[in-house]
Motif scaffolding. Structure first.
Motif, short mmCIF file in Angstrom:
data_model
loop_
_atom_site.label_atom_id
_atom_site.label_comp_id
_atom_site.label_asym_id
_atom_site.label_seq_id
_atom_site.Cartn_x
_atom_site.Cartn_y
_atom_site.Cartn_z
N SER A 15 27.10 -13.05 -36.78
CA SER A 15 25.86 -12.66 -36.12
C SER A 15 25.37 -11.27 -36.51
O SER A 15 24.18 -10.97 -36.37
CB SER A 15 26.01 -12.75 -34.60
OG SER A 15 27.04 -11.89 -34.15
N SER A 39 27.23 -15.13 -30.12
CA SER A 39 25.84 -14.86 -29.75
C SER A 39 24.91 -15.93 -30.33
O SER A 39 24.59 -15.90 -31.53
CB SER A 39 25.40 -13.48 -30.24
OG SER A 39 24.02 -13.28 -30.03
N GLU A 41 21.69 -16.41 -29.79
CA GLU A 41 20.38 -15.89 -30.17
C GLU A 41 20.42 -15.23 -31.54
O GLU A 41 19.55 -15.48 -32.39
CB GLU A 41 19.89 -14.89 -29.12
CG GLU A 41 18.50 -14.35 -29.39
CD GLU A 41 18.01 -13.43 -28.29
OE1 GLU A 41 16.97 -12.76 -28.51
OE2 GLU A 41 18.66 -13.36 -27.23
N GLU A 42 21.41 -14.39 -31.77
CA GLU A 42 21.53 -13.72 -33.07
C GLU A 42 21.84 -14.72 -34.18
O GLU A 42 21.36 -14.57 -35.32
CB GLU A 42 22.60 -12.64 -33.01
CG GLU A 42 22.21 -11.44 -32.17
CD GLU A 42 23.29 -10.39 -32.10
OE1 GLU A 42 22.96 -9.21 -32.23
OE2 GLU A 42 24.48 -10.76 -31.90
N GLU A 44 20.77 -17.85 -34.34
CA GLU A 44 19.54 -18.56 -34.66
C GLU A 44 18.64 -17.72 -35.55
O GLU A 44 17.98 -18.24 -36.46
CB GLU A 44 18.82 -18.98 -33.38
CG GLU A 44 19.49 -20.13 -32.64
CD GLU A 44 19.64 -21.38 -33.48
OE1 GLU A 44 18.80 -21.62 -34.38
OE2 GLU A 44 20.61 -22.13 -33.26
N GLU A 45 18.59 -16.43 -35.29
CA GLU A 45 17.80 -15.54 -36.14
C GLU A 45 18.35 -15.53 -37.56
O GLU A 45 17.60 -15.54 -38.54
CB GLU A 45 17.81 -14.12 -35.56
CG GLU A 45 17.06 -13.99 -34.24
CD GLU A 45 17.16 -12.60 -33.66
OE1 GLU A 45 17.79 -11.73 -34.31
OE2 GLU A 45 16.61 -12.37 -32.57
#
Length: 235
Positions: A15, A39, A41-42, A44-45
């Motif tokens: 991440s 994480s 969210e990280e 997916e980024e």
């Protein structure tokens, strides 16, 4: 040189920091990257850039580790590379270290490497090829004040990978260990990008290039151990 195009690579601790740099570089070289971290969210980024597969997981959990491998095989039908990068650390005098902190560091650095390797090894042995890369530390080879816990975890990780290297060599599976010195990342709650660290610390991209180097070595070339020194940035 070995072509990484369409090879499937699992990268743990992906991440941010070193893991993120490794995932991005392997994707740039044509690999299908499975990014693993806690994480979501990280991840997916990152996955928006690598166009691979993002799997939120705790590598120190046996079910999570096995699920990463199962999902990888379900999605891509193959598995070629495992990069064990997930790691944590803290630095303190031995008498000030709580047992819970010892457990946390050994869970991620040692148990996490063990569980991920345990999950992928049967597949790599069956196909008689593949590559496991462990991101250890230069403290796997030395000791220092305040490093009783972190250093012990890295010595243990290094010994495990060294033994695994001998177990898998008859099956044509490579195991390489990389020993970075100080790297400008979020490790140990630090904040990367400080100008004063540019001359004394490696960059995450330096470690990613080292991983690329060992993975792209010709089949008959085995790079067992690679030390990267932060002052000279030579490897």
């Amino acid at each position: 040189m070995t072509d990484l195009t369409d090879q499937v690579a699992i990268v743990t601790g992906a991440s941010r920091g070193i893991g993120k740099a490794i995932a991005l570089l392997l994707a740039l070289q044509g690999a299908k990257v499975v990014s693993v971290a806690r994480s979501a969210e990280e991840l997916e980024e990152l996955n928006a850039k690598t166009q691979g597969l993002a799997i939120p997981a705790d590598v120190a959990d046996a079910d999570d580790a096995q699920n990463v491998v199962d999902e990888t095989l379900s999605r891509f039908g193959r598995l070629d590379i495992l990069v064990c990068n997930a790691g944590v650390g803290s630095f303190n005098l031995l008498e000030n270290v709580e047992a819970a902190e010892w457990d946390r560091i050994f869970d991620v650095n040692v148990k996490g490497t063990f569980l991920m390797c345990k999950a992928v090894v049967p597949h790599l042995k069956a196909q008689k090829k593949g590559h496991i890369v462990g991101i250890a530390s230069d403290v796997s080879k030395r000791t220092f004040e305040h490093g009783t816990v972190y250093g012990a975890s890295k010595y243990a990780q290094d010994a495990m990978l060294g033994s695994l290297r001998k177990e898998l060599r008859p099956y044509g599976v490579k195991v390489s260990t990389i020993y970075p010195g100080m790297v400008d990342t979020y490790f140990n709650d630090s904040h990367p990008g400080s100008p004063e660290l540019e001359k004394t610390h490696l960059k995450p991209s330096d470690i990613a290039q080292a991983v690329r180097y060992v993975l792209e070595a010709p089949p008959h070339v085995v790079v067992d151990e690679l030390m990267i020194h932060p002052l000279t940035q030579e490897w």
